[in-house]
Write an enzyme that holds these catalytic residues in place. Structure first.
Site, PDB file in Angstrom:
ATOM      1  N   ARG A 112      11.098  -3.033  -3.981  1.00  0.00           N
ATOM      2  CA  ARG A 112      10.294  -1.356  -4.031  1.00  0.00           C
ATOM      3  C   ARG A 112      10.949  -0.764  -4.393  1.00  0.00           C
ATOM      4  NH1 ARG A 112       6.122   2.240  -1.081  1.00  0.00           N
ATOM      5  NH2 ARG A 112       4.677   0.630  -1.958  1.00  0.00           N
ATOM      6  N   HIS A 139       2.020  -1.830  -9.374  1.00  0.00           N
ATOM      7  CA  HIS A 139       1.769  -1.713  -7.793  1.00  0.00           C
ATOM      8  C   HIS A 139       0.952  -2.935  -7.856  1.00  0.00           C
ATOM      9  CE1 HIS A 139       2.664  -1.519  -3.572  1.00  0.00           C
ATOM     10  NE2 HIS A 139       2.015  -0.604  -3.857  1.00  0.00           N
ATOM     11  N   GLN A 142      -0.195  -4.341  -4.219  1.00  0.00           N
ATOM     12  CA  GLN A 142      -1.640  -3.594  -3.512  1.00  0.00           C
ATOM     13  C   GLN A 142      -3.035  -3.512  -4.019  1.00  0.00           C
ATOM     14  OE1 GLN A 142      -1.386  -0.800  -2.061  1.00  0.00           O
ATOM     15  NE2 GLN A 142      -4.119  -0.903  -1.937  1.00  0.00           N
ATOM     16  N   ASP A 235      -4.987   8.009  -6.469  1.00  0.00           N
ATOM     17  CA  ASP A 235      -4.694   7.104  -5.492  1.00  0.00           C
ATOM     18  C   ASP A 235      -3.478   9.144  -5.618  1.00  0.00           C
ATOM     19  OD1 ASP A 235      -1.592   6.887  -4.758  1.00  0.00           O
ATOM     20  OD2 ASP A 235      -1.349   6.171  -6.978  1.00  0.00           O
ATOM     21  N   CYS A 278      -4.539   3.293  -1.819  1.00  0.00           N
ATOM     22  CA  CYS A 278      -3.573   2.887  -2.113  1.00  0.00           C
ATOM     23  C   CYS A 278      -3.400   3.356  -0.439  1.00  0.00           C
ATOM     24  CB  CYS A 278      -2.820   2.454  -2.881  1.00  0.00           C
ATOM     25  SG  CYS A 278      -2.406   4.274  -3.621  1.00  0.00           S
ATOM     26  N   ARG A 317      -3.384  -5.304   2.804  1.00  0.00           N
ATOM     27  CA  ARG A 317      -1.912  -5.543   1.954  1.00  0.00           C
ATOM     28  C   ARG A 317      -1.298  -6.525   3.272  1.00  0.00           C
ATOM     29  NH1 ARG A 317       0.497  -1.315  -0.026  1.00  0.00           N
ATOM     30  NH2 ARG A 317       1.991  -3.638  -0.663  1.00  0.00           N
TER      31      ARG A 317
HETATM   32  N1  NVA Z   1       1.870   5.694  -7.588  1.00  0.00           N
HETATM   33  C1  NVA Z   1       1.995   5.685  -5.777  1.00  0.00           C
HETATM   34  C2  NVA Z   1       1.929   4.767  -4.989  1.00  0.00           C
HETATM   35  C3  NVA Z   1       2.021   4.467  -3.679  1.00  0.00           C
HETATM   36  C4  NVA Z   1       1.704   3.746  -2.907  1.00  0.00           C
HETATM   37  C5  NVA Z   1       3.507   6.301  -5.601  1.00  0.00           C
HETATM   38  O1  NVA Z   1       4.322   5.362  -6.667  1.00  0.00           O
HETATM   39  O2  NVA Z   1       3.933   7.237  -4.972  1.00  0.00           O
HETATM   40  N1   CP Z   2      -0.131   1.586  -0.779  1.00  0.00           N
HETATM   41  C1   CP Z   2       1.285   1.427  -0.593  1.00  0.00           C
HETATM   42  O1   CP Z   2       2.117   0.953  -1.133  1.00  0.00           O
HETATM   43  O2   CP Z   2       1.317   2.475   1.194  1.00  0.00           O
HETATM   44  P1   CP Z   2       2.987   2.308   1.424  1.00  0.00           P
HETATM   45  O3   CP Z   2       4.163   2.740   0.462  1.00  0.00           O
HETATM   46  O4   CP Z   2       2.795   3.332   2.330  1.00  0.00           O
HETATM   47  O5   CP Z   2       3.588   0.674   1.341  1.00  0.00           O
END
Ligand code: NVA
Ligand code: CP
Length: 335
Positions: A112, A139, A142, A235, A278, A317
């Site tokens: 990540r 992502h 997800q 989101d 998400c 997830r």
């Molecule tokens: N678009 C958001 C998703 C978090 C799971 C981010 O990148 O922060």
């Molecule tokens: N939806 C998601 O990826 O959540 P986290 O950022 O908590 O992993």
């Protein structure tokens, strides 16, 4: 309980939704459903016996991190959480060298972080499967959970329209658009023009959608765009790494908040309709960000309503990440 999955999934990485064929993607979702049923029956198996997974995280996470750890542990494997300050990654050691070291020690890597290129570099040099647990661009893990949730709630993925409302070119939106196209689900993006999907990504998704007999549409007017939708999805308005844009985004995206009026605008209130997010979500006053300004991308009444399947989605997830680990690391032929 017999588990079935395609042998082609062995040793495979997930960089983006197009890393798998449509059939492979649906097969993974099916495996996740089987693993979920198996866990509900109280079975904790050994499909990942002594398999070790490195979790490299440059950004925060609740769901992805914990899903990965428990997915591995449930099936007899292990996961090690590594953040930038913990390892030399990119600071005293190149991504390429780190990949080659971790690939000698671990059976797989979940990443990540910021740059999609970093994820691809890890996959290129580690020699083990690498899974994208979120980058600035995509992502994909997800979206496997989202599709599983839609399938569970409606019984199948047929005759379904997902309307995504908000920042239409963020990582979740990019992967959701392609995931829907691949699954034969209609996709509608409702965003201000400045946040419409990147034209190349849009064209790519439209080509896949056309092959599967569905549409990908883009609207600036959310009330118009959500008409006929079965899933309203949103989101956060400001993704991790974009914090400097917070004030500007809140102003821009206020008209795109999912509230009961927007749910009603689908024409499906009382029928085939659900809300997905998400997570994490700004739906109340109970976060550091919203204690002053209140709910942002979704109102509390929608978030807490029976339409909301966000905690099923969140749980899924874990089952979908487990399906990725099992299919890539457990050689069915050797079972
Ligand atoms: N678009 C958001 C998703 C978090 C799971 C981010 O990148 O922060
Ligand atoms: N939806 C998601 O990826 O959540 P986290 O950022 O908590 O992993």
């Amino acid at each position: 309980m017999q588990l079935n999955w395609m042998p082609e999934l062995y040793n495979r990485s997930l960089m983006r939704m197009t890393s798998f064929t449509d059939e492979e993607m649906l097969n993974l979702i099916d495996l996740a459903a089987q693993l979920k049923a198996r866990r509900a029956a109280g079975i904790r198996g050994d499909l990942l016996h002594r398999k070790n997974i490195a979790l490299i995280f440059e950004k925060s996470s609740t769901r992805t991190r914990n899903s990965s750890i428990i997915a591995a542990r449930d099936e007899g494997g292990g996961a090690e959480y590594l953040t930038r300050p913990d390892i030399h990654f990119g600071k005293k050691e190149s991504v390429k060298d780190t990949a080659r070291v971790l690939g000698r020690i671990y059976d797989g890597i979940l990443f990540r972080g910021f740059a999609q290129e970093t994820c691809e570099e890890l996959a290129k040099w580690s020699g083990v499967p690498v899974w994208n647990g979120l980058t600035d661009d995509y992502h994909p893990t997800q979206i496997l959970a989202d599709l599983l949730t839609i399938r569970e709630t409606f019984g199948n993925l047929n005759d379904c329209t997902v309307a995504y409302v908000g920042d239409g070119r963020n990582n979740v939106a990019n992967s959701l658009m392609m995931g829907c196209a691949k699954a034969g689900v209609n996709y509608v993006c409702c965003s201000p023009e400045s946040l419409w999907p990147d034209p190349a990504k849009l064209a790519e998704a439209r080509a896949v959608a056309q092959r599967n007999g569905v549409d990908v549409k883009v609207f600036a007017d959310p009330h118009e765009g959500v008409k006929g939708a079965n899933v309203l999805y949103t989101d956060v308005w400001v993704s991790m790494g974009e914090e400097a844009k917070t004030a500007e985004r809140i102003k821009l995206l206020r008209p795109y908040q999912i509230n009961m009026q927007l749910m009603r605008d689908t024409g499906n209130l009382g029928g085939k309709l659900m809300f997905l997010h998400c997570l994490p979500a700004f739906h109340d006053y109970n976060t550091e960000v919203t204690k002053e300004c209140g709910p942002l991308e979704v109102t509390d009444d929608v978030f807490e309503s029976d339409y909301s399947k966000v905690f099923d989605e969140s749980e899924n997830r874990m089952h979908t990440i487990k399906a990725l680990f099992v299919s890539a690391l457990c050689n069915r032929a050797a079972l």
